[in-house]
Design an enzyme around this catalytic site. Structure first.
Site, short mmCIF file in Angstrom:
data_model
loop_
_atom_site.label_atom_id
_atom_site.label_comp_id
_atom_site.label_asym_id
_atom_site.label_seq_id
_atom_site.Cartn_x
_atom_site.Cartn_y
_atom_site.Cartn_z
N HIS A 77 0.83 -1.20 0.00
CA HIS A 77 0.00 0.00 0.00
C HIS A 77 0.87 1.25 0.00
O HIS A 77 1.97 1.27 0.55
CB HIS A 77 -0.97 0.01 1.19
CG HIS A 77 -0.33 0.01 2.54
ND1 HIS A 77 0.12 1.16 3.16
CD2 HIS A 77 -0.07 -1.00 3.41
CE1 HIS A 77 0.60 0.86 4.36
NE2 HIS A 77 0.51 -0.45 4.53
N ASP A 79 -0.28 4.37 1.05
CA ASP A 79 -0.64 5.38 2.05
C ASP A 79 0.11 5.17 3.35
O ASP A 79 0.62 4.07 3.65
CB ASP A 79 -2.15 5.38 2.29
CG ASP A 79 -2.68 4.04 2.83
OD1 ASP A 79 -2.28 2.99 2.28
OD2 ASP A 79 -3.47 4.05 3.78
N ASP A 109 6.57 0.97 7.06
CA ASP A 109 5.18 0.60 6.75
C ASP A 109 4.64 1.51 5.66
O ASP A 109 3.99 2.50 5.95
CB ASP A 109 4.34 0.72 8.02
CG ASP A 109 2.93 0.21 7.85
OD1 ASP A 109 2.67 -0.51 6.88
OD2 ASP A 109 2.09 0.54 8.70
N GLU A 141 -4.94 1.51 2.77
CA GLU A 141 -4.85 0.33 3.64
C GLU A 141 -4.99 0.74 5.09
O GLU A 141 -5.61 0.02 5.90
CB GLU A 141 -3.51 -0.39 3.41
CG GLU A 141 -3.38 -1.72 4.12
CD GLU A 141 -2.81 -1.64 5.54
OE1 GLU A 141 -2.83 -2.65 6.25
OE2 GLU A 141 -2.36 -0.54 5.93
N GLU A 142 -4.44 1.90 5.44
CA GLU A 142 -4.40 2.32 6.83
C GLU A 142 -5.77 2.70 7.39
O GLU A 142 -5.93 2.85 8.60
CB GLU A 142 -3.45 3.51 7.00
CG GLU A 142 -1.99 3.21 6.64
CD GLU A 142 -1.30 2.29 7.64
OE1 GLU A 142 -1.97 1.81 8.57
OE2 GLU A 142 -0.09 2.04 7.48
N GLU A 169 4.04 -6.43 3.85
CA GLU A 169 3.99 -5.69 5.13
C GLU A 169 5.22 -6.03 5.96
O GLU A 169 5.83 -7.10 5.80
CB GLU A 169 2.73 -6.07 5.90
CG GLU A 169 1.45 -5.51 5.33
CD GLU A 169 1.19 -4.06 5.72
OE1 GLU A 169 2.03 -3.48 6.43
OE2 GLU A 169 0.16 -3.52 5.29
N HIS A 362 4.06 3.42 12.40
CA HIS A 362 3.18 4.42 13.01
C HIS A 362 3.85 5.22 14.13
O HIS A 362 3.18 5.95 14.85
CB HIS A 362 1.90 3.78 13.57
CG HIS A 362 1.10 3.03 12.55
ND1 HIS A 362 -0.15 2.51 12.81
CD2 HIS A 362 1.35 2.72 11.25
CE1 HIS A 362 -0.62 1.91 11.72
NE2 HIS A 362 0.29 2.02 10.77
#
Length: 389
Positions: A77, A79, A109, A141-142, A169, A362
């Site tokens: 992903h 985003d 990530d 995705e997030e 991932e 994150h």
């Protein structure tokens, strides 16, 4: 397999380019995808986009190798989660290299994986692949794995359907064959306002919410008492109330309350049965008393989003292939979610394996080790060997 320094440097440079695009989920990813399109086109690879209706975002699909043979998909992903610059040592969207680490939002990530895939494209192009490699870069995705779903819907139609997908991932290049899946519900209670000195004339929406949350507490305890699966941490499904809002003043019976709860489901958990239990409790134990006072009183329980838990298809060879490519002997299970369950649900066997540590995802000053980039490139080189053999 030693990776040429030039290829590692190419991946690092590509990672810097990708991180420089602020693709926080509430923003467009089109500039990044345009960069990827141009990069692939310069190397003789045609891309296909699956845009949103407003055109603000798009997923990208590309194939390297024969077009008439199902291939191996490499999925990631584009985003990222928000980054508060005040919490960072440097600019979150400028990659900083220090002590063998690459700092920047999305490095772990999961733009590190995207950069490795792009860096290996010239190698894939150089090989005479018998099995093609598909590139699948998605969005959002997030915020619930929403962006990959329209692309999956086109696989087997406008887009070639892969025989299997590797979701990159961050797993520290471990091979993950199972993960939990988040399911989120939004609950809205409509009562009736009254002066707090005349509470019998109103319906207290917060009090009703408390009863519903109490029922969820019972269910949470039951989930924690299920036979444990030690592959997961914690080894049982979890349930949490994550948001709540209600009331407007201390002297008014609150007419409205809203809360959100989340289940991290393990493969095989019947989340529909849990939802029915709460709906039945609301309809049978709460609503009748509410509506005797206020016929307009209501309780809405709406499933806001669901990402399916993932358990790899035991009949597929993708897990064995990923173990070989990663040089690993055993698989792992994780508690975070990925797009793998959605691919699996679309009839495409999947596995999760990618560079970086999920513990860095994150976080402020997010980073990925350069050694992880090198390990991922080696994995992709072995994939090229396998696809060419």
């Amino acid at each position: 397999m030693p990776i040429p320094d030039t290829q590692t440097r190419s991946a690092i440079d590509l990672l810097a380019r990708l991180v420089a695009f602020d693709t926080t989920s509430h923003k467009s990813n089109r500039a990044l995808q345009s960069f990827v399109e141009a990069y692939l086109a310069e190397r003789g690879v045609t891309s296909h986009l699956v845009p949103t209706e407003d055109g603000e975002k798009a997923s990208l699909f590309a194939t390297i190798g024969p077009e008439d043979v199902p291939g191996i998909g490499l999925s990631g992903h584009t985003d990222v989660v928000p980054a508060d610059p005040a919490a960072w040592t440097g600019d979150p969207f400028t990659v900083r290299e220090e002590d063998g680490r690459l700092y920047g939002r999305g490095t772990a990530d999961m733009k590190g994986f995207l950069a490795c895939v792009l860096a290996i494209v010239p190698e894939f192009k150089r090989r005479k692949l018998k099995v093609p490699v598909h590139i699948l870069f998605s969005y959002d995705e997030e915020v619930g794995c929403t962006g990959v779903r329209p692309m999956i819907a086109e696989l087997g139609g406008r887009l070639a359907k892969p025989r299997a997908v590797i979701v990159g991932e961050p797993t520290s290049m471990a091979v993950v064959d199972a993960h939990k899946g988040p399911v989120r519900w939004s609950v809205e209670i409509t009562g009736r306002a009254a002066h707090s000195s005349m509470a019998h004339l109103g319906v207290n929406a917060i009090s009703v919410a408390a009863r519903l949350i109490g029922k969820l507490g019972e269910i949470e305890a039951e989930l924690a008492a299920l036979p444990p699966d030690p592959r997961f941490t914690p080894p049982y499904p979890t349930l949490q109330v994550t948001e709540i809002d209600g009331g407007i003043a201390t002297n008014i019976v609150p007419a409205a309350c809203r809360f959100v709860f989340d289940i991290r489901a393990m493969p095989g958990l019947d989340v529909e049965a849990i939802e029915r239990r709460l709906v039945d409790f609301a309809n049978e134990a709460c609503l009748p008393a509410m509506q005797r006072i206020a016929p307009e009183a209501a309780i809405s329980i709406r499933r806001a989003n669901q990402v399916p838990p993932f358990a790899a298809d035991s009949s597929s060879d993708i897990v064995a292939l990923a173990l070989t490519l990663a040089g690993e002997n055993a698989t792992s299970a994780v508690s975070y979610a990925t797009e793998a369950g959605l691919f699996q649900g679309g009839g495409i066997p999947s596995v999760v394996c990618g560079p970086g540590d999920i513990a860095q995802a994150h976080t402020a000053d997010e980073w990925i080790a350069i050694s992880e980039i090198e390990r991922c490139l080696a994995f992709l080189h072995r994939l090229a060997d396998w696809a060419e053999a």
